[in-house]
Scaffold this motif. Structure first.
Motif, short mmCIF file in Angstrom:
data_model
loop_
_atom_site.label_atom_id
_atom_site.label_comp_id
_atom_site.label_asym_id
_atom_site.label_seq_id
_atom_site.Cartn_x
_atom_site.Cartn_y
_atom_site.Cartn_z
N LEU B 260 0.83 -1.21 0.00
CA LEU B 260 0.00 0.00 0.00
C LEU B 260 0.86 1.26 0.00
N SER B 261 1.98 1.20 0.73
CA SER B 261 2.88 2.36 0.79
C SER B 261 3.44 2.66 -0.59
N ILE B 262 3.78 1.59 -1.31
CA ILE B 262 4.34 1.80 -2.65
C ILE B 262 3.29 2.45 -3.56
N VAL B 263 2.06 1.98 -3.43
CA VAL B 263 0.99 2.58 -4.24
C VAL B 263 0.85 4.07 -3.90
N LEU B 264 0.84 4.36 -2.61
CA LEU B 264 0.71 5.76 -2.18
C LEU B 264 1.87 6.59 -2.73
N PHE B 265 3.06 6.00 -2.69
CA PHE B 265 4.22 6.71 -3.21
C PHE B 265 4.06 7.00 -4.70
N LEU B 266 3.61 5.97 -5.46
CA LEU B 266 3.48 6.16 -6.90
C LEU B 266 2.45 7.24 -7.23
N LEU B 267 1.37 7.26 -6.46
CA LEU B 267 0.37 8.31 -6.66
C LEU B 267 1.00 9.69 -6.46
N THR B 268 1.72 9.81 -5.36
CA THR B 268 2.37 11.09 -5.04
C THR B 268 3.38 11.47 -6.10
N LEU B 269 4.18 10.47 -6.49
CA LEU B 269 5.24 10.72 -7.46
C LEU B 269 4.67 11.22 -8.79
N SER B 270 3.60 10.56 -9.24
CA SER B 270 3.06 10.98 -10.53
C SER B 270 2.60 12.43 -10.48
N LEU B 271 2.00 12.80 -9.37
CA LEU B 271 1.58 14.20 -9.23
C LEU B 271 2.77 15.14 -9.22
N THR B 272 3.81 14.73 -8.50
CA THR B 272 5.00 15.58 -8.42
C THR B 272 5.63 15.75 -9.79
N LEU B 273 5.66 14.66 -10.56
CA LEU B 273 6.27 14.73 -11.88
C LEU B 273 5.49 15.68 -12.80
N ILE B 274 4.17 15.58 -12.71
CA ILE B 274 3.36 16.51 -13.50
C ILE B 274 3.72 17.94 -13.12
N GLN B 275 3.81 18.12 -11.82
CA GLN B 275 4.16 19.45 -11.30
C GLN B 275 5.50 19.92 -11.84
N LEU B 276 6.51 19.03 -11.79
CA LEU B 276 7.84 19.40 -12.25
C LEU B 276 7.82 19.77 -13.73
N ARG B 277 7.14 18.96 -14.51
CA ARG B 277 7.08 19.24 -15.95
C ARG B 277 6.45 20.60 -16.20
N TYR B 278 5.39 20.84 -15.44
CA TYR B 278 4.68 22.11 -15.63
C TYR B 278 5.56 23.28 -15.21
N VAL B 279 6.24 23.11 -14.07
CA VAL B 279 7.10 24.18 -13.58
C VAL B 279 8.19 24.49 -14.60
#
Lengths: 362, 287, 298
Positions: B260-279
């Motif tokens: 479950l932790s890994i899933v939570l991490f992947l969710l967070t990571l994908s959002l962060t990556l979107i953020q980084l690309r946008y930034v």
């Protein structure tokens, strides 16, 4: 076509008075320059015409109609901001289009107007760029274009050239004047640059500390400044203002006595009831270094500016006197005692030393 | 020179190594081991069997759905309310500072405080909401239809302060002369808002959206306090709560918690990556 | 609604003339009154939950279920607060929160200041890599590391101790990044001048760099204080059932469970738990806002 009138307009910000009882009429089709040092209230005057600031007292009329309670968007004025204030998220085309869209102009017509304006201002190749991708001069032209697209009845320009470099400023100055002459749109133009004011304005309103000092054509402003402030503000170098008294020479002719000697009293003042203490106003270009001159002074420094030389001298009481002379004349040495003559004594102006106002001549 | 530099960065690196990188990586190993249901038995290697088991379990699917649904409720409403408050408070008036402090105030109230306060409001006997006529049977916080919504309300209120602060900062970054230009150009207040303020605010809106979503994914306290061990039944068992239950619940299961932790991490990571690309795009746009 | 949006212009001006209230004339005055009404209404909505909580916390036990609820505490019963403080052990929990938060805040500042200094002013092999490593921790939410961290803490014998409560938080990637940026914005000449004056690293850091970066340090301190004080999941997991180190947030859970039939006491406890930070908010609002918006607006 529009006139703009100010009737007893005052505006305060907290305790400071930005505009103090202003009365002023801008004629239809005129380019009126508001000139003054920073903080003199000139921008506030402009913003009150735009409706961005509201007067505390008095009336502002556009075309004889009081607009105090009219929203900026309903005043039919366009403004060019000092910072240009372009919409950073929109392309040049969209920036130019913005005022038209907001007024519900049809798309086909919008496109036509925008391309016409872009053509006039040489913006056509830039239409798809965003403001961040433009140079300072290009941004300035977009700001100008955004103001003229909708053919407003009044243009307001708030130091539109102050962010450009010197060369571009001269060029754009001429462009704006040409544009205004062609469109004949009533224009108020704010600047602190006297050269800009002198070269552009049909008339100039000089302001200081919220108070209108003088409203006149550039020529009158230069030759007949209303008071010591205007006299000292215009001209480079500005008019010499020498403290003195009115009296008679040893031969009995009327003179202005100064610490370094005396100057003849212009005939237009002879026989008038003159104040005791005066400032004699003499333009530097009306003075010449001459061994037979009536004033004695000591050279402080001579600034060589190519075609002309500014000889800065000190009178015995320490006050400065500047002589502007051609570069090919001999240049006085530093600390050299020299004598100075007034070429055209009739051009000397007198100012009341107490009030600072120019003494009315005959 | 180098030595002193390493001395300076050693302490945080040590903390991160022990309490961030190691446990993070350890999840990937732990995920492959199953804890037997009997105490004191060693866990045994089961490979991807457990991962597959967890990911296909109805409990996980429900928890993921709950997490996403919860975020979809909490994030947009929270941001919009924060923006509304920011717009309301973004004017030059005397004493505006007092209002700003009030609007920011929930930023210092913890989820625990918010949960207790709202838990009381929703109490079927002494609560305010039942008195106002909102009193379903079973009571709000024991009602599968209402519980998630109730938890969301608490979360939104508690997040309002932060949302307001970020939106206010955003509004203040919109240059005033551009708004004035629009005013003179004929834009009505509504047009100025939509055609100037919102576009100029969009990078910050986007940032806030990502940050708020990540923090919604990590919500725990309000769920623990308001619906607690009934969470699964009440459909309020977000991923973090499920992780907790697998750590300190009735039947701790570290392997499952790791998956479950890994899933939570992947969710967070994908959002962060979107953020980084946008930034990144935004930086290019600014150049 | 349109009139509400008409003054969305904030206080950002380049001109130096003081421009006070936007259009204060005639209808401007009505607009101001309208603004105050709107703001007050909104403030009321935001504050109502806290207000009602205060009122209810002062009710005598037998009045709590009284409907409709009173708008004012007519006969305030302050004993709820002392009950929460003593029987609810809130005094102990608050003390624990203060201790844990102090350790976390000062520890974070300490590690952050030195690390940020190294990344900003020193040159060393693998600097970039190590900086990226430091930043990458921002992508790992603490929730994700919970399972193993609990095991680690237990193995270290730190379960139910302040060490267990605080040590995992003694470093912050975000803070290091923020402070490094602040340090890098200091003029290079400062470092060079200090070197010429024979300043060592410590003297330069504490006499020059740190005082100049004070706004950032303050923002960081307030930000980490807020985070530490309001922590819930980790203290819940790591303090077990030990009253002696339980923080106030977990104390509220305890209070809610044990004083279930005395809601006024629970609510009094909530106010006790909320008050310190509300007071700090009023004092340090500027620093807090700066810390919270550091990532959003440049």
């Amino acid at each position: 076509m529009a006139t703009i009138e100010f009737e007893n307009v005052s505006k305060r910000f907290g305790d400071s008075v930005a505009v103090d009882n202003l009365n002023l009429t801008v004629q239809d089709g005129e380019l009126l320059v508001l000139l003054g040092p920073s903080g003199c209230g000139k921008s506030t005057v402009l913003r009150m015409v735009a409706g961005l600031d509201e007067p505390d007292e008095g009336l502002i009329k556009i075309n004889q109609e009081t607009v105090n309670d009219v929203e900026p968007r309903d005043r039919d004025v366009a403004m060019v901001f000092q910072s240009y204030a372009l919409y950073p998220h929109l392309t040049v085309a969209r920036n130019l289009e913005f005022p038209l869209r907001r007024r519900g102009v049809e798309q086909a017509e919008r496109q036509k107007i925008v391309s016409d304006v872009a053509e006039t201002l040489q913006l056509t190749p830039l239409l798809e760029r965003k403001p961040a991708e433009l140079s300072g001069g290009q941004r300035q032209r977009v700001a100008l274009g955004r103001a003229i697209v909708r053919k407003p009845s009044v243009f307001l320009m708030d130091e539109p050239l102050s962010n450009l470099d010197a060369a571009l400023r001269v060029e754009t100055r001429a462009q704006i004047v040409a544009l205004q002459r062609r469109l004949m749109t009533t224009t108020m133009y704010v600047t602190h640059d006297q050269v800009e004011a002198m070269t552009m304005g049909d008339r100039i309103a000089v302001m200081k500390a919220g108070v209108l000092q003088q409203l006149a054509t550039p020529k009158v402003l230069y030759s007949l400044p209303a008071n010591v402030f205007v006299a000292g503000f215009l001209g480079n170098p500005p008019m010499n203002l020498l403290p003195g008294t009115v009296g008679s020479s040893t031969e009995g002719s009327p003179v202005i006595r100064l610490t370094g000697g005396e100057l003849p009293l212009p005939s237009a003042y002879v026989g008038l009831n003159l104040p005791e203490a005066v400032f004699a106003g003499v333009r530097p270009e009306a003075l010449t270094v001459d061994p037979d001159g009536s004033l004695s002074a000591v050279t402080t420094i001579a600034e060589v500016l190519g075609s002309e030389v500014h000889v800065i001298t000190a009178l015995p009481d320490g006050s400065h006197l500047i002589v502007r002379q051609d570069a090919d004349l001999p240049i006085p040495e530093r600390n050299e005692s020299i004598r100075i003559r007034a070429d055209d004594p009739e051009s000397i102006l007198l100012f009341d030393a107490l009030s600072g106002e120019r003494v009315q001549a005959r | 020179m180098s030595l002193i530099a390493y001395c300076f960065i050693l302490p945080p690196l040590l903390v991160f190594s022990v309490f961030s990188f190691y446990p993070f990586l350890h999840n990937f190993k732990e995920a492959l081991y199953q804890t037997p249901p009997y105490p004191n038995e060693p866990s045994k290697y089961v490979g991807f069997h457990q991962v597959a088991q967890v990911l296909s379990s109805t409990q996980f699917v429900q928890s993921l759905t709950t997490t996403i649904l919860f975020s979809l409720i909490v994030v947009p409403i929270g941001l919009i309310l924060g923006l509304l408050l920011a717009v309301a408070a973004n004017r030059k008036l005397k004493a505006i500072g007092i209002y700003r402090t009030i609007f920011s105030s929930t930023v210092v109230t913890s989820v625990a405080i918010a949960a207790v306060i709202f838990g009381t409001f929703m109490d079927p006997v002494v609560g305010l909401l039942p008195w106002l006529g909102i009193n379903p049977m079973p009571p709000l916080l024991q009602n599968p239809t209402w519980a998630l919504l109730a938890v969301s309300v608490v979360t939104i209120w508690q997040g309002l302060g932060l949302s307001f602060i970020i939106m206010s900062a955003g509004l203040q970054s919109v240059p005033e002369d551009v708004l004035e230009a629009a005013e003179v150009d004929g834009a009505s207040p509504v047009a100025r808002f939509w055609h100037v303020t919102v576009p100029l605010l969009s990078p910050i809106l986007f940032f806030a959206l990502v940050v708020a979503t990540i923090s919604a994914f990590q919500s725990f306290g309000q769920i623990d306090l308001l619906t607690g061990s009934n969470s699964a039944y009440l459909h309020t068992d977000v991923l973090t709560y499920l992780i907790y239950q697998n750590i300190q619940g009735q039947a701790p299961n570290p392997g499952v918690a790791s998956v479950l932790s890994i899933v939570l991490f992947l969710l967070t990571l994908s959002l962060t990556l979107i953020q980084l690309r946008y930034v990144e795009r935004r930086v290019q746009y600014a150049l | 609604m349109p009139s509400d949006l008409s003054t969305i212009s904030p206080a950002k001006r380049r001109t130096n003339a003081p421009r006070g209230q936007h259009r204060t004339h005639k209808h401007g005055r009505w607009r101001a009154i309208g603004s105050y009404l709107l703001l007050s209404a909104l403030a009321l909505i935001v504050l109502i939950p806290l207000y009602i909580t205060v009122v209810n916390s002062l009710l005598q036990g037998n009045l709590i279920a009284h409907q409709p609820p009173p708008l004012f505490p007519v006969h305030p019963d302050w004993s709820t607060y002392s009950t929460a403080w003593t029987e609810g052990d809130l005094g102990i929990y608050l003390r624990n929160s203060v201790i844990a938060t102090s350790i976390i805040v000062s520890g974070q500042l300490l590690t952050t200041i030195f690390a940020a200094y190294a990344f900003a002013f020193l040159e060393f092999p693998f600097k970039r890599t190590l900086f990226v490593v430091m930043l990458s921790t921002m992508m790992i939410p603490f929730e994700v590391t919970l399972v193993t961290n609990l095991t680690t803490i237990t193995k270290l014998g730190w379960y139910n101790t302040f060490a267990g409560l605080t040590v995992p938080f003694l470093a912050t990637g975000f803070g290091t990044f923020l402070l490094r940026q602040a340090f890098r914005q200091l003029p290079k000449e400062l470092r060079e001048a200090a070197e010429l004056d024979g300043y060592g690293h410590f003297r330069f850091l504490f006499r020059i760099a740190l005082p100049l970066a004070r706004p950032t340090v303050a923002a960081l301190a307030v930000f980490s204080f807020l985070g530490a004080w309001n922590q819930y999941l980790w203290p819940l997991v790591v303090t077990g059932d030990n009253n002696a180190i339980r923080t106030v947030q977990i104390g509220l859970k305890q209070l809610q469970a044990t004083q279930a039939n005395q809601i006024n006491v629970t609510l009094a406890g909530t106010i006790i738990a909320a008050a310190p930070l509300l007071i700090l908010l009023i004092i340090f609002q500027k620093q807090l806002v700066r810390g919270l918006t550091a990532g959003a607006v440049k």
